[in-house]
Scaffold this motif. Structure first.
Motif, PDB file in Angstrom:
ATOM      1  N   UNK A   1       0.826  -1.208   0.000  1.00 58.88           N
ATOM      2  CA  UNK A   1       0.000   0.000   0.000  1.00 58.88           C
ATOM      3  C   UNK A   1       0.856   1.251   0.000  1.00 58.88           C
ATOM      4  N   UNK A   2       0.228   2.340  -0.441  1.00 49.65           N
ATOM      5  CA  UNK A   2       0.811   3.675  -0.390  1.00 49.65           C
ATOM      6  C   UNK A   2      -0.212   4.524   0.337  1.00 49.65           C
ATOM      7  N   UNK A   3       0.173   5.153   1.441  1.00 46.83           N
ATOM      8  CA  UNK A   3      -0.843   5.699   2.356  1.00 46.83           C
ATOM      9  C   UNK A   3      -0.461   7.069   2.874  1.00 46.83           C
ATOM     10  N   UNK A   4      -1.457   7.947   2.987  1.00 48.04           N
ATOM     11  CA  UNK A   4      -1.223   9.298   3.534  1.00 48.04           C
ATOM     12  C   UNK A   4      -2.155   9.561   4.700  1.00 48.04           C
TER      13      UNK A   4
ATOM     14  N   UNK B   1       3.197  11.217   8.549  1.00 44.86           N
ATOM     15  CA  UNK B   1       2.615  11.859   7.362  1.00 44.86           C
ATOM     16  C   UNK B   1       2.162  10.853   6.300  1.00 44.86           C
TER      17      UNK B   1
ATOM     18  N   UNK C   1       3.274   6.669   4.332  1.00 45.70           N
ATOM     19  CA  UNK C   1       4.207   5.559   4.207  1.00 45.70           C
ATOM     20  C   UNK C   1       3.843   4.712   2.985  1.00 45.70           C
ATOM     21  N   UNK C   2       4.852   4.017   2.502  1.00 42.55           N
ATOM     22  CA  UNK C   2       4.669   3.003   1.451  1.00 42.55           C
ATOM     23  C   UNK C   2       5.094   1.684   2.070  1.00 42.55           C
TER      24      UNK C   2
END
Lengths: 150, 143
Positions: free
Chosen positions: A87-90, B72, B74-75
């Motif tokens: 995943x790529x998460x903000x 803030x 992450x990957x």
């Protein structure tokens, strides 16, 4: 038993799901601190946090992530997932005690790498609070079984 | 006064290795109860649970706690599924720093390593970290 899971071929790009709401409680945060071992003052010191820009304790970012992961299972029928791969998460804003979050998800992409038994599904996920403010968002990738082999 | 690690204290290339933890059925059950995910009945650990445990393990390194103002983004990549009974530990490396007015952005490369020394999950965390003397929620309030 009938298999009610959805396979790679049946999932279409652009499908959208919306979960029920879930109110995040102090109990959630305390349990999550105990489970994770993350006792950062952001999540555990009510007095100190009164003086912070948030004005109170906030949920762990990863608690919000974990909660939305569960909310997806209540938003749509389960995929025939082989593996969750990334995943790529903000983290866009705080989740505070008493906030009610819900998940909006959309199938962003499908990728078939030619494997006979599986393909990659990418979901775009947005976590909003009761004021419709985005508190978290990102993309998740999972490998889903193809029907052919089921 | 409680010791703390501020933005200025972190050097690029610093490596922190945390203690190990064995993944148990109890961890999985507590996590599933909290998130409302259904059990898979096959001894698998929910994919995001090791990441959750890693954040706690990261507090138990010799370095005093980092004064994080905000997590803030992450990957994260999951290289293989972990099972009940496996033991993981985390390794973090400071990869990039960018100074801002209200603190600094710190990017860390994280790995979750299994009992055989293989990386099971890995990725990149982006934190906003307090500088010394700036307003922050920190583990060492001066008041």
């Amino acid at each position: 038993m009938t298999d009610v899971r959805r396979y790679y071929e049946e999932i279409e790009v652009g499908e959208q799901y919306e979960s029920p709401g879930r109110t995040v409680t102090e109990t959630d945060i305390v349990l999550f601190a105990g489970l994770s071992g993350d006792y950062n003052v952001l999540h555990t010191d009510a007095e100190l946090m009164k003086t912070s820009i948030f004005g109170e304790r906030i949920a762990h970012g990863l608690l919000g992530l974990a909660i939305q992961s569960g909310l997806l299972t209540r938003a749509t029928k389960a995929y025939a997932t082989v593996a969750f791969v990334g995943l790529r998460w903000k983290f866009k804003g705080p989740i505070k005690i008493g906030d009610t979050v819900r998940l909006r998800a959309r199938v962003l992409a499908k990728r078939d790498d030619g494997k006979p038994d599986r393909g990659l599904i990418t979901l775009q996920r947005t976590v909003v609070n009761q004021r419709d403010e985005v508190v978290q968002e990102g993309e998740t990738d999972e490998l889903v079984e193809k029907r052919a082999l089921a | 006064m409680t010791a703390a690690t501020y933005f200025e204290d972190v050097e690029i290339g610093d490596v922190e290795v945390g203690p190990a933890m064995t993944l148990t059925e109890a961890h999985a059950a507590l996590y599933r109860g909290l998130t409302s995910e259904s059990p898979d009945g096959s001894g698998g650990i929910p994919a995001l649970l090791p990441l959750v445990l890693a954040t706690g393990l990261a507090w138990r390194t010799p370095r005093p706690p980092l004064v994080v103002l905000a997590f803030m983004s992450f990957d994260w990549t999951i290289h293989r599924e972990l099972r009940v009974g496996e033991t993981i530990h985390g390794r973090a490396r400071a990869a990039l720093k960018r100074s801002m007015r209200e603190g600094g952005v710190l990017i860390e490369d994280h790995e979750l390593i299994d009992q055989n020394g293989d990386v099971a999950q890995s990725g990149r965390f982006v934190f906003l970290v307090a500088k010394r003397g700036t307003a922050r929620p920190d583990p060492a309030p001066t008041a």
